[in-house]
Design a protein around this motif. Structure first.
Motif, PDB file in Angstrom:
ATOM      1  N   HIS A  82       0.845  -1.114  -0.030  1.00 41.67           N
ATOM      2  CA  HIS A  82       0.140   0.005   0.025  1.00 41.67           C
ATOM      3  C   HIS A  82       0.847   1.431  -0.003  1.00 41.67           C
ATOM      4  O   HIS A  82       0.436   2.159  -0.849  1.00 41.67           O
ATOM      5  CB  HIS A  82      -0.986   0.049   1.000  1.00 41.67           C
ATOM      6  N   CYS A  83       2.090   1.243   0.844  1.00 42.42           N
ATOM      7  CA  CYS A  83       2.633   2.314   0.874  1.00 42.42           C
ATOM      8  C   CYS A  83       3.559   2.605  -0.638  1.00 42.42           C
ATOM      9  O   CYS A  83       3.585   3.859  -0.898  1.00 42.42           O
ATOM     10  CB  CYS A  83       3.968   2.235   2.083  1.00 42.42           C
ATOM     11  N   LEU A  84       3.896   1.562  -0.901  1.00 44.69           N
ATOM     12  CA  LEU A  84       4.698   1.792  -2.302  1.00 44.69           C
ATOM     13  C   LEU A  84       3.743   2.444  -3.452  1.00 44.69           C
ATOM     14  O   LEU A  84       4.014   2.982  -4.289  1.00 44.69           O
ATOM     15  CB  LEU A  84       5.412   0.619  -2.692  1.00 44.69           C
ATOM     16  N   ARG A  85       2.271   1.627  -3.550  1.00 49.26           N
ATOM     17  CA  ARG A  85       1.327   2.160  -4.385  1.00 49.26           C
ATOM     18  C   ARG A  85       1.350   3.802  -4.136  1.00 49.26           C
ATOM     19  O   ARG A  85       1.035   4.539  -5.111  1.00 49.26           O
ATOM     20  CB  ARG A  85       0.085   1.441  -4.245  1.00 49.26           C
ATOM     21  N   LEU A  86       1.054   4.215  -2.877  1.00 48.29           N
ATOM     22  CA  LEU A  86       0.974   5.510  -2.630  1.00 48.29           C
ATOM     23  C   LEU A  86       2.109   6.480  -3.136  1.00 48.29           C
ATOM     24  O   LEU A  86       2.095   7.473  -3.566  1.00 48.29           O
ATOM     25  CB  LEU A  86       0.789   5.765  -0.976  1.00 48.29           C
ATOM     26  N   ALA A  87       3.244   5.809  -3.116  1.00 53.65           N
ATOM     27  CA  ALA A  87       4.432   6.542  -3.504  1.00 53.65           C
ATOM     28  C   ALA A  87       4.559   6.665  -4.978  1.00 53.65           C
ATOM     29  O   ALA A  87       5.116   7.531  -5.564  1.00 53.65           O
ATOM     30  CB  ALA A  87       5.931   5.710  -3.062  1.00 53.65           C
ATOM     31  N   ARG A  88       3.894   5.964  -5.611  1.00 51.47           N
ATOM     32  CA  ARG A  88       3.827   5.883  -7.159  1.00 51.47           C
ATOM     33  C   ARG A  88       2.707   6.505  -7.499  1.00 51.47           C
ATOM     34  O   ARG A  88       2.497   6.600  -8.952  1.00 51.47           O
ATOM     35  CB  ARG A  88       3.782   4.370  -7.622  1.00 51.47           C
ATOM     36  N   GLU A  89       1.887   7.143  -6.843  1.00 46.65           N
ATOM     37  CA  GLU A  89       0.650   7.939  -7.263  1.00 46.65           C
ATOM     38  C   GLU A  89       1.039   8.915  -8.258  1.00 46.65           C
ATOM     39  O   GLU A  89       2.201   9.628  -8.259  1.00 46.65           O
ATOM     40  CB  GLU A  89      -0.259   8.533  -6.015  1.00 46.65           C
ATOM     41  N   GLU A  90      -0.095   9.386  -9.256  1.00 44.46           N
ATOM     42  CA  GLU A  90       0.254  10.457 -10.023  1.00 44.46           C
ATOM     43  C   GLU A  90      -0.049  11.761  -9.368  1.00 44.46           C
ATOM     44  O   GLU A  90      -1.046  12.502  -9.489  1.00 44.46           O
ATOM     45  CB  GLU A  90      -1.060  10.458 -11.302  1.00 44.46           C
ATOM     46  N   ARG A  91       0.890  12.155  -8.663  1.00 43.40           N
ATOM     47  CA  ARG A  91       1.285  13.499  -7.902  1.00 43.40           C
ATOM     48  C   ARG A  91       2.568  14.037  -7.677  1.00 43.40           C
ATOM     49  O   ARG A  91       3.370  13.088  -8.152  1.00 43.40           O
ATOM     50  CB  ARG A  91       0.497  13.472  -6.526  1.00 43.40           C
ATOM     51  N   LYS A  92       2.824  14.771  -6.966  1.00 44.78           N
ATOM     52  CA  LYS A  92       4.435  15.233  -6.942  1.00 44.78           C
ATOM     53  C   LYS A  92       5.125  14.403  -6.388  1.00 44.78           C
ATOM     54  O   LYS A  92       4.600  13.564  -5.138  1.00 44.78           O
ATOM     55  CB  LYS A  92       4.365  16.813  -6.227  1.00 44.78           C
ATOM     56  N   PRO A  93       6.073  13.695  -6.706  1.00 47.90           N
ATOM     57  CA  PRO A  93       6.917  12.696  -5.820  1.00 47.90           C
ATOM     58  C   PRO A  93       7.013  12.846  -4.590  1.00 47.90           C
ATOM     59  O   PRO A  93       7.121  11.916  -3.819  1.00 47.90           O
ATOM     60  CB  PRO A  93       7.927  12.426  -6.720  1.00 47.90           C
ATOM     61  N   TRP A  94       7.496  14.135  -4.150  1.00 52.25           N
ATOM     62  CA  TRP A  94       7.929  14.401  -2.784  1.00 52.25           C
ATOM     63  C   TRP A  94       6.542  14.262  -1.932  1.00 52.25           C
ATOM     64  O   TRP A  94       6.563  13.528  -0.858  1.00 52.25           O
ATOM     65  CB  TRP A  94       8.207  15.680  -2.490  1.00 52.25           C
ATOM     66  N   THR A  95       5.382  14.532  -2.278  1.00 52.56           N
ATOM     67  CA  THR A  95       4.439  14.608  -1.336  1.00 52.56           C
ATOM     68  C   THR A  95       3.797  13.194  -1.322  1.00 52.56           C
ATOM     69  O   THR A  95       3.471  12.489  -0.179  1.00 52.56           O
ATOM     70  CB  THR A  95       3.370  15.430  -1.761  1.00 52.56           C
ATOM     71  N   ALA A  96       3.879  12.552  -2.452  1.00 56.95           N
ATOM     72  CA  ALA A  96       3.582  11.046  -2.668  1.00 56.95           C
ATOM     73  C   ALA A  96       4.447  10.355  -1.614  1.00 56.95           C
ATOM     74  O   ALA A  96       4.106   9.395  -0.720  1.00 56.95           O
ATOM     75  CB  ALA A  96       3.810  10.516  -4.038  1.00 56.95           C
ATOM     76  N   MET A  97       5.716  10.570  -1.619  1.00 61.22           N
ATOM     77  CA  MET A  97       6.772   9.823  -0.738  1.00 61.22           C
ATOM     78  C   MET A  97       6.488  10.036   0.830  1.00 61.22           C
ATOM     79  O   MET A  97       6.538   9.271   1.471  1.00 61.22           O
ATOM     80  CB  MET A  97       8.310  10.012  -1.263  1.00 61.22           C
TER      81      MET A  97
END
Length: 63
Positions: A19-34
């Motif tokens: 789930h956390c990895l999926r959140l990190a790959r979301e279509e948004r700014k990489p910094w906020t997703a990470m």
């Protein structure tokens, strides 16, 4: 009980990591997703640690 009358179960560590990895790959700014993924992982870790503590005096544990 969760939605529709089903019992909720705790997610496994593998499910949380996915789930956390999926959140990190979301279509948004990489910094906020990470940052969101990291916060989710920290929250899960805290939930696990708190579940290991004994209940406070006067409370019964619910299993």
């Amino acid at each position: 009980m969760g939605k529709r009358g089903f019992l909720r179960r705790e997610a496994s560590p593998k499910e949380v990591l996915e789930h956390c990895l999926r959140l990190a790959r979301e279509e948004r700014k990489p910094w906020t997703a990470m940052a969101r993924a990291l916060l989710e992982l920290i929250a899960y870790g805290l939930r696990v640690l708190l579940s290991l503590l004994p209940p406070p005096p006067g409370y019964k544990a619910i299993y």
